[in-house]
Design a protein around this motif. Structure first.
Motif, mmCIF file in Angstrom:
data_model
loop_
_atom_site.group_PDB
_atom_site.id
_atom_site.type_symbol
_atom_site.label_atom_id
_atom_site.label_comp_id
_atom_site.label_asym_id
_atom_site.label_seq_id
_atom_site.Cartn_x
_atom_site.Cartn_y
_atom_site.Cartn_z
ATOM 1 N N PRO A 5 1.011 11.778 1.591
ATOM 2 C CA PRO A 5 0.276 12.693 2.472
ATOM 3 C C PRO A 5 0.600 14.160 2.183
ATOM 4 N N GLU A 6 -0.459 14.966 2.061
ATOM 5 C CA GLU A 6 -0.262 16.410 1.899
ATOM 6 C C GLU A 6 -0.355 17.036 3.282
ATOM 7 N N GLN A 7 0.667 17.759 3.660
ATOM 8 C CA GLN A 7 0.760 18.298 5.032
ATOM 9 C C GLN A 7 0.487 19.802 5.031
ATOM 10 N N SER A 46 0.850 -1.183 0.000
ATOM 11 C CA SER A 46 0.000 0.000 0.000
ATOM 12 C C SER A 46 0.890 1.238 0.000
ATOM 13 N N MET A 47 0.427 2.232 -0.735
ATOM 14 C CA MET A 47 1.233 3.434 -0.957
ATOM 15 C C MET A 47 0.508 4.648 -0.401
ATOM 16 N N ALA A 48 1.277 5.622 0.069
ATOM 17 C CA ALA A 48 0.627 6.847 0.546
ATOM 18 C C ALA A 48 1.408 8.081 0.131
ATOM 19 N N GLY A 67 -9.071 9.355 -9.343
ATOM 20 C CA GLY A 67 -8.418 8.865 -10.565
ATOM 21 C C GLY A 67 -7.808 7.490 -10.431
ATOM 22 N N ASN A 68 -6.875 7.325 -9.495
ATOM 23 C CA ASN A 68 -6.262 6.004 -9.321
ATOM 24 C C ASN A 68 -5.860 5.776 -7.871
ATOM 25 N N LYS A 69 -6.515 6.497 -6.982
ATOM 26 C CA LYS A 69 -6.201 6.397 -5.549
ATOM 27 C C LYS A 69 -7.363 6.947 -4.758
ATOM 28 N N PHE A 70 -7.395 6.636 -3.481
ATOM 29 C CA PHE A 70 -8.369 7.257 -2.595
ATOM 30 C C PHE A 70 -7.669 8.335 -1.789
ATOM 31 N N GLU A 71 -8.353 9.436 -1.633
ATOM 32 C CA GLU A 71 -7.788 10.526 -0.838
ATOM 33 C C GLU A 71 -8.585 10.607 0.457
ATOM 34 N N PHE A 72 -7.980 10.161 1.545
ATOM 35 C CA PHE A 72 -8.638 10.222 2.855
ATOM 36 C C PHE A 72 -8.281 11.572 3.466
ATOM 37 N N TRP A 78 -4.018 7.333 -0.935
ATOM 38 C CA TRP A 78 -3.721 5.920 -0.650
ATOM 39 C C TRP A 78 -4.051 5.043 -1.856
ATOM 40 N N SER A 79 -3.156 4.135 -2.173
ATOM 41 C CA SER A 79 -3.431 3.165 -3.249
ATOM 42 C C SER A 79 -2.686 1.867 -2.938
ATOM 43 N N ILE A 80 -2.908 0.847 -3.759
ATOM 44 C CA ILE A 80 -2.182 -0.417 -3.557
ATOM 45 C C ILE A 80 -1.538 -0.829 -4.885
ATOM 46 N N HIS A 137 0.174 27.097 4.799
ATOM 47 C CA HIS A 137 0.898 26.549 3.643
ATOM 48 C C HIS A 137 0.771 25.032 3.615
ATOM 49 N N GLU A 138 1.246 24.475 2.508
ATOM 50 C CA GLU A 138 1.163 23.012 2.375
ATOM 51 C C GLU A 138 2.416 22.473 1.715
ATOM 52 N N ILE A 139 2.799 21.278 2.119
ATOM 53 C CA ILE A 139 3.911 20.599 1.446
ATOM 54 C C ILE A 139 3.499 19.147 1.188
ATOM 55 N N ALA A 140 3.802 18.649 -0.008
ATOM 56 C CA ALA A 140 3.464 17.248 -0.306
ATOM 57 C C ALA A 140 4.658 16.575 -0.974
ATOM 58 N N PRO A 141 5.015 15.388 -0.500
ATOM 59 C CA PRO A 141 6.060 14.615 -1.168
ATOM 60 C C PRO A 141 5.443 13.700 -2.229
ATOM 61 N N ILE A 142 6.283 13.095 -3.037
ATOM 62 C CA ILE A 142 5.788 12.093 -3.984
ATOM 63 C C ILE A 142 5.476 10.821 -3.194
ATOM 64 N N TYR A 143 4.403 10.153 -3.551
ATOM 65 C CA TYR A 143 3.975 9.007 -2.746
ATOM 66 C C TYR A 143 4.980 7.851 -2.782
ATOM 67 N N THR A 144 4.927 7.068 -1.723
ATOM 68 C CA THR A 144 5.811 5.905 -1.595
ATOM 69 C C THR A 144 5.112 4.882 -0.680
HETATM 70 P P1 ADP Z 1 -4.166 17.761 -4.476
HETATM 71 O O1 ADP Z 1 -4.584 17.923 -5.868
HETATM 72 O O2 ADP Z 1 -5.145 16.963 -3.671
HETATM 73 O O3 ADP Z 1 -3.719 19.033 -3.780
HETATM 74 P P2 ADP Z 1 -1.345 17.063 -4.625
HETATM 75 O O4 ADP Z 1 -0.893 16.992 -6.027
HETATM 76 O O5 ADP Z 1 -0.943 18.224 -3.790
HETATM 77 O O6 ADP Z 1 -2.920 16.815 -4.595
HETATM 78 O O7 ADP Z 1 -0.879 15.766 -3.853
HETATM 79 C C1 ADP Z 1 -1.300 14.534 -4.249
HETATM 80 C C2 ADP Z 1 -0.517 13.510 -3.474
HETATM 81 O O8 ADP Z 1 -0.991 12.232 -3.901
HETATM 82 C C3 ADP Z 1 0.976 13.524 -3.732
HETATM 83 O O9 ADP Z 1 1.657 13.208 -2.552
HETATM 84 C C4 ADP Z 1 1.118 12.399 -4.752
HETATM 85 O O10 ADP Z 1 2.417 11.840 -4.788
HETATM 86 C C5 ADP Z 1 0.119 11.412 -4.201
HETATM 87 N N1 ADP Z 1 -0.247 10.352 -5.143
HETATM 88 C C6 ADP Z 1 -0.301 10.408 -6.493
HETATM 89 N N2 ADP Z 1 -0.598 9.188 -7.003
HETATM 90 C C7 ADP Z 1 -0.736 8.336 -5.938
HETATM 91 C C8 ADP Z 1 -1.020 6.954 -5.794
HETATM 92 N N3 ADP Z 1 -1.238 6.170 -6.824
HETATM 93 N N4 ADP Z 1 -1.076 6.462 -4.544
HETATM 94 C C9 ADP Z 1 -0.866 7.207 -3.461
HETATM 95 N N5 ADP Z 1 -0.573 8.510 -3.553
HETATM 96 C C10 ADP Z 1 -0.514 9.079 -4.764
#
Ligand code: ADP
Ligand code: MG
Length: 697
Positions: A193-195, A189-191, A444-449, A324-326, A271-278
């Protein structure tokens, strides 16, 4: 940037370069296939890790773990060893890497461990890479670890998260095999998180006891301008903030945290910071690092980073969107619908598992979304309501309806977006619009909780998501593994599940009052506050599910519930005491000073001119003194409520008393104080105001 990214991480590339081939392969088998780690391998890895860390200036190492305080903890040891003839050498063994032992008695355990049974162990989590922390103190090698008790109960957030990853891996693989996939060996499972966070000037912060002790303002009147002009969201970033963000990016990149997007949020100062999911494990570690670095780097810029969910009344608070996705180790995202989702039965099965899991276990997600601070956000038109529902969008909702009717024939396709300007590129619009009000949106391809509190670890949200989906997948696999006609059985299963769980799907406006009524009609739980959410943790059906998937033992759930009640009680107690002190020692004396000035002013004006009109001064004096009396009265009531709540004999009862009586008394005391703030002359008000905090940055 290429060379900087991950420069402080003992990552795959470094391991590949520095470890003997066999050791590297063995370690990879542990990381990727979950094989147990051989002692000799650990020794070789430890040595390579130590050499690498020392070359980068490290003198100490620490087992870095995440106790139930929600923060991270570290105990530093140096690499120093003494030889028989008294020489100092730098040493680090496989045992020191793999296992640590420490006194765990000062961390919350919820009765799992009494103080005389204090032994706690940390165990190396080799699936999350070790990294170097660098600051004024020096360089420290940080080894991500799990933390458990002598009787092997989890005392942290990582252990159950790793267990829940194993659970979803196991069940998802069973489903994949049913669909003929024989090659995938791991599902993760991958996440992403936007902080969200606020930045305030340190000099103002230090003059507010409420911010210092509780992370939020307990008094304060909204500034004349809030977020109504919508000019802060995505607005251009102030230079001082931009400098902070730039440094934050660099420091995070060094740690291998892929900080990607940054922007201004809705509220001023936010403000907000988001990393690439992992993977959810690394994402959780990284989110802890992001929170830590935000706070540390802010201070270098004479700023303070507020992670609290509701630092200011009247403007939006902060949350965390847990995307969140798998995914399989072959790179397939199991929540990717593809172009024609109606033909993608495997996707529909995973989707249905999420829908059914969320419907059956909504209170667990609500629990993952709770914190004392989030009680001030959820359901107040800035954050999702406290009711859990799922947004699917037009295309998938249409498909779900087809499944329910038993005729799955087509997928709505994307249409062209025409802006009406020939020089602008034309493109296809997404199959569905966004819905900002949904707590759990398919994007699109994940759930956003979207309900996760900004200040807490994302571990719990992901533990819940992993486990409830694993539970549904396991039931599906049990049913289908013996099926005579697989396709028929699948169609029947999906239809039944959708019929049963479609009530959780809601695409409308989650902020509206009608939704609350409609949700009640549908029988969806509306769990309003944190303590209510905590009360649900030990329901027998939840304990059974967690035990079935080996995520939590019963004793762990009971202890966690206890810790949560205790935490709630402590947080609100500190808030109440802070309010009492601020009212007594700052607000009341300041207002008394002001009333004396007014009284003297009236007297001297009268003395100078008997016929002068002093009605303004007199009216003001009357209003101020009346409010002052009100403050005193409410203060007494708050003190009483706080003392009574403290006297309850269990944490649960205390928590309920604090929720029922103390928070109410606090908001009662705030009212006359805030009223006074609007009429007492600015120079007499004893603390920086919202104008200072939100605009003077
Ligand atoms: P928003 O449009 O909700 O502001 P952002 O682009 O700021 O979204 O952030 C989206 C987040 O979702 C990023 O951390 C991105 O890496 C993550 N994300 C994208 N694809 C997936 C995926 N398949 N599974 C989990 N997280 C993902
Ligand atoms: Mg988002």
């Amino acid at each position: 940037m290429n060379t900087m990214f991950g420069s402080h991480v003992f990552n795959d590339a470094v391991m590949h370069e520095r470890l003997p081939k066999e050791t590297y392969k063995a370690l990879k088998r542990t990381i990727e296939l979950g094989e147990s780690l051989d002692k000799n391998v650990a020794n070789v890895v430890a040595n390579a890790m130590k050499d690498w860390a020392i070359e980068h200036g490290a003198t100490h190492y620490t087992h870095w773990f995440q106790p139930m305080t929600g923060k991270t903890a570290e105990k530093h040891d140096s690499f120093l060893s003494l030889t028989d003839d008294g020489r100092a050498i730098m040493e680090f063994s496989g045992k020191e890497l793999s296992k640590g032992e420490s006194d765990a008695s000062s961390f919350p355990s919820g009765g799992l461990r009494v103080t005389f049974e204090a032994r706690g162990y940390t165990a190396w989590d080799c699936t999350s890479p070790a990294f170097l922390k660098e600051d004024k103190v020096g360089v420290t090698l940080c080894i991500p670890t799990a933390f458990c008790s002598y009787t092997s109960e989890a005392l942290d957030k990582k252990t159950p998260l790793l267990r829940s990853m194993q659970a979803i891996n196991k069940q998802a693989l069973r489903i994949l095999r049913l669909f003929g996939n024989t090659t995938a060996t791991q599902v993760t499972s991958m996440a992403g998180p936007e902080q969200e966070y606020f930045l305030v000037d340190k000099k103002f912060y230090q003059q507010r006891k409420d911010l210092m002790f509780t992370g939020r303002t307990l008094f304060g009147v909204p500034a004349p301008k809030g977020q109504e002009m919508e000019d802060h969201y995505y607005g251009s970033i102030k230079e001082r903030i931009a400098a902070f963000m730039k440094e934050l990016d660099v420091e995070l990149w060094k740690l291998g945290v892929s900080a990607k997007t940054k922007h201004n949020e809705v509220a001023p100062g936010q403000h907000e910071i988001a990393p690439i999911y992992t993977s959810v494990n690394i994402a959780t570690d990284h989110n802890q690092l992001i929170m830590e670095m935000c706070q540390k780097i802010a201070l270098r810029h004479d700023l303070v980073c507020l992670l609290h969910e509701k630092p200011f009344a009247g403007v939006n608070g902060s949350g965390k969107h847990n995307n969140w996705s798998i995914s399989t180790n072959e790179g397939t995202n199991l929540l990717n619908p593809g172009k024609t989702p109606h033909e993608n039965t495997q996707f529909l099965m995973f989707l249905t598992a999420v829908i059914a899991g969320v419907d059956d276990y909504a209170p667990l997600l609500r629990l993952a979304a709770s914190s004392p601070g989030n009680d001030y956000r959820l359901g107040s038109s800035e954050a999702p309501p406290a009711i859990i529902s799922i947004f699917l969008g037009d295309q998938l909702t249409d498909i779900i309806e087809q499944i329910e009717e038993g005729h799955l024939t087509d997928s709505k396709q994307r249409t062209k977006l025409e802006v009406g300007v020939v020089t602008l590129p034309s493109f296809l619009r997404d199959t569905t619009d966004r819905n900002r009000t949904s707590p759990m949106a398919f994007t699109g391809n994940k759930f956003e909780f979207r309900m996760v509190p900004s200040s807490v670890s994302i571990a719990k949200a992901n533990i819940m998501l992993n486990t409830i989906v694993a539970e549904k997948l396991s039931i599906y696999a049990d049913l289908l593994e013996g099926a005579e006609n697989f396709n028929e059985e699948v169609a029947k299963l999906l239809q039944n599940e959708i019929k049963q769980h479609k009530g959780i799907i809601f695409n409308g406006d989650g902020y509206s009052d009608e939704w609350i009524v409609e949700a009640e009609r549908r029988g969806l739980p509306n769990i309003k506050t944190t303590v209510d959410a905590i009360s649900n943790y030990n329901r027998p059906e939840y304990i059974e599910m967690f035990e079935k998937h080996k995520v939590f033992r019963k004793s762990e759930i009971i202890s966690r519930q206890e810790i949560l009640f205790e935490e709630y009680e402590k947080v609100v107690n500190i808030e109440a005491l802070t309010m009492i002190q601020m009212a007594k020692k700052e607000i009341i004396p300041a207002v008394i000073e002001y009333t004396t000035i007014l009284a003297n002013a009236i007297n001297s004006v009268k003395l100078a001119c008997k016929t002068a009109d002093t009605s303004t001064q007199e009216e003001l004096l009357e209003r101020v003194t009346k409010l002052l009396a009100e403050v005193s009265k409410k203060l007494v009531e708050l003190e009483k409520a706080q003392q009574e709540a403290k006297e309850e004999d269990t944490f649960e009862k205390k928590a309920f008393a604090f929720r029922n009586n103390v928070t109410k008394a606090m908001s009662e005391l705030r009212k006359p104080c805030d009223c006074l703030e609007t009429i007492v002359a600015e120079k007499y008000w004893p603390m920086p105001t919202y104008v200072d905090l939100l605009y003077r940055v």
